[in-house]
Design an enzyme around this catalytic site. Structure first.
Site, PDB file in Angstrom:
ATOM      1  CG  ASP A  54     -10.804  27.017   5.750  1.00 45.22           C
ATOM      2  OD1 ASP A  54     -10.075  27.623   4.951  1.00 45.22           O
ATOM      3  OD2 ASP A  54     -10.767  27.202   6.972  1.00 45.22           O
ATOM      4  CD  GLU A  64     -14.570  33.785  11.224  1.00 49.99           C
ATOM      5  OE1 GLU A  64     -15.187  33.583  12.302  1.00 49.99           O
ATOM      6  OE2 GLU A  64     -13.801  32.946  10.730  1.00 49.99           O
TER       7      GLU A  64
HETATM    8  C1  9WN Z   1      -7.707  27.488   8.928  1.00 49.97           C
HETATM    9  C2  9WN Z   1      -7.913  33.017   9.824  1.00 49.97           C
HETATM   10  C3  9WN Z   1      -8.332  31.924   8.870  1.00 49.97           C
HETATM   11  C4  9WN Z   1      -8.582  32.455   7.453  1.00 49.97           C
HETATM   12  C5  9WN Z   1      -9.251  31.428   6.552  1.00 49.97           C
HETATM   13  C6  9WN Z   1     -10.493  30.913   7.273  1.00 49.97           C
HETATM   14  C7  9WN Z   1     -10.116  30.324   8.622  1.00 49.97           C
HETATM   15  C8  9WN Z   1      -8.668  28.523   9.520  1.00 49.97           C
HETATM   16  C9  9WN Z   1      -9.671  27.836  10.436  1.00 49.97           C
HETATM   17  O1  9WN Z   1      -9.507  31.320   9.416  1.00 49.97           O
HETATM   18  O2  9WN Z   1      -9.281  29.210   8.412  1.00 49.97           O
HETATM   19  O3  9WN Z   1      -6.681  28.157   8.243  1.00 49.97           O
HETATM   20  O4  9WN Z   1      -9.269  27.447  11.547  1.00 49.97           O
HETATM   21  O5  9WN Z   1     -10.847  27.684  10.060  1.00 49.97           O
HETATM   22  O6  9WN Z   1     -11.159  29.975   6.488  1.00 49.97           O
HETATM   23  O7  9WN Z   1      -9.565  32.005   5.319  1.00 49.97           O
HETATM   24  O8  9WN Z   1      -7.374  32.850   6.874  1.00 49.97           O
HETATM   25  O9  9WN Z   1      -8.833  34.080   9.775  1.00 49.97           O
END
Ligand code: 9WN
Length: 429
Positions: A165, A400
């Site tokens: 992100d 994570e």
């Molecule tokens: C937005 C779920 C997801 C991952 C992404 C990570 C994070 C979300 C957030 O979490 O993104 O999609 O709310 O930050 O960056 O890679 O799929 O684990």
């Protein structure tokens, strides 16, 4: 470690899918589910297939697999931005379930193939039969509607689509997105209630994320006019490498389900050629995202630039270059290494060891690289990376992400893809 991983995945199982994290991400996420299926194949193959079927049940008519499938049973406010913000029902061809309108890297065909190979059975062949047309439609979406640059690669229209992100790779295109951090006063961020704000994207990042979604939503998530007016248009090395790997996996799946493998191999070759032609910079010796709005490669050297190594047909010159980049002090890959690779160049002035995708080490990008090293016959480097991943989780738990120097666990403490990819790494020593 195996027990910890199994317990983490069991605790995150939610009737027909696995949540990435009970606190931070309580719905279903697209590429998470693919990584999770790879791990579930080692312990509960039936669940691995269920995970993928549930995700693909929310596929849109145009073939896109949404990056979030919302659980209707959760209360409003359990994640931001939630279903009311996305309003997927405005789009033609959206499924009955509430979803986001974005995609994530298409790692699902490769995951389906790994699940089948790990636990082949009559049921796995049936599962492949059911998924095959859906996986093909997903590829068609990327190479058709998302080829906004016209060069044979797929374009992402939001940083969330890369899965990384707030990577420094997106700083330049994001800076051009008009937004004011003050708009965030109207919303309640869910992530900063569960994780340290200093480890997460900033409010200004979020204001821009929201603005880009709003612009896409206004178009009812149609891709036809994006090239002319959308504020974020980038060709990402990871998304496109995953797209090529998916064609290789589909060729193998096609052979099992009685379809033609040849066209998949041809498409794979075309994607690899386009990736090398459009995203490889012979001067830096690595891959970079291409900003379609400026026509320029984005100079930041992030872990995204190494991801084309997952392509089995990456030409020898690019393999050598990517390995040199990975083994440089920027990323520190070696046959004897203390820590897995960080998400960003360690030597860059904007390297931030605690903040999300701007420095911390993540299990999924390291696992992809590990698979790439094996595909390119570097067992020495693959073994070094494997040891460092095992050590990381042994000491830090199924977090994570991790501090790239100390290995301290960051973000969610019970994160599904860390657990599932650990199972895969443990099993394939
Ligand atoms: C937005 C779920 C997801 C991952 C992404 C990570 C994070 C979300 C957030 O979490 O993104 O999609 O709310 O930050 O960056 O890679 O799929 O684990």
């Amino acid at each position: 470690m195996r027990r910890l991983a199994i317990d983490t995945l069991d605790a995150n199982w939610e009737h027909d899918h696995t949540v990435p994290s009970r606190t931070l991400y309580p719905h279903q996420w697209s590429w998470d589910s693919a990584f999770i299926a790879v791990g579930l194949a080692h312990i509960r193959p039936d669940r691995a297939w269920r995970e993928l079927h549930t995700l693909f049940a929310a596929q849109w008519a145009d073939g896109r697999v949404p990056h979030i499938v919302f659980n209707p049973g959760l209360r409003v406010g359990s994640y931001f931005p939630g279903p009311e913000f996305w309003d997927s029902a405005v789009a033609d061809g959206a499924p009955a379930a509430a979803t986001s309108g974005l995609i994530q890297p298409p790692v699902h065909a490769a995951a389906a193939w790994l699940v089948h190979r790990r636990a082949p059975s009559e049921a796995s062949v049936q599962a492949l039969r059911r998924l095959y047309p859906r996986l093909v439609a997903q590829q068609r979406y990327f190479t058709g509607r998302r080829d906004l640059g016209g060069g044979g690669l797929a374009c992402i229209v939001h940083p969330w689509e890369s899965g990384l992100d707030n990577s420094p790779a997106w700083d330049t295109p994001m800076a051009a997105v008009p937004a004011d951090a003050a708009v965030m006063r109207a919303y309640r961020r869910h992530d900063t209630a569960h994780a340290d704000a200093a480890h997460r994207p900033t409010d200004l990042d979020y204001a821009r994320y929201i603005a880009i979604v709003a612009s896409y939503r206004e178009q009812r998530y149609a891709d036809g006019r994006l090239a002319r007016r959308h504020p974020f248009l980038v060709e990402c090395p990871l998304v496109n490498a995953a797209l090529g790997v998916a064609e290789h996996a589909l060729a193998r799946i096609a052979a099992v389900v009685g379809a033609e493998p040849g066209p998949h191999r041809d498409r794979a070759a075309r994607i690899t050629a386009a990736l090398v032609d459009r995203l490889y910079d012979p001067v830096t010796g690595t891959f970079h995202p291409l900003d379609l709005r400026t026509g320029r490669l984005i100079p930041a050297r992030t872990v995204l630039g190494l991801m084309p190594l997952i392509l089995p047909d990456l030409p020898a010159r690019q393999v050598r270059a990517v390995l040199a980049e990975a083994c440089s002090p920027r990323f520190g890959l070696s046959a004897r290494m203390d820590r897995p690779l960080p998400s960003h160049d360690r030597t860059a002035p904007d390297f931030e060891p605690l903040r999300y995708w701007r420095g911390p080490s993540w299990m999924n990008t390291n696992w992809l690289l590990w698979r790439g090293l094996r595909a390119h016959h570097r067992p020495d480097l693959a073994a070094g990376l494997r040891e460092s991943m095992l050590e990381l989780v042994a000491r830090g738990g199924c977090h994570e992400y991790f501090h790239p120097d100390t290995g301290a666990g960051l973000g969610s403490p019970a994160f599904s893809w860390t657990a599932s990819l650990l199972l895969d790494v443990l099993a394939e020593g």
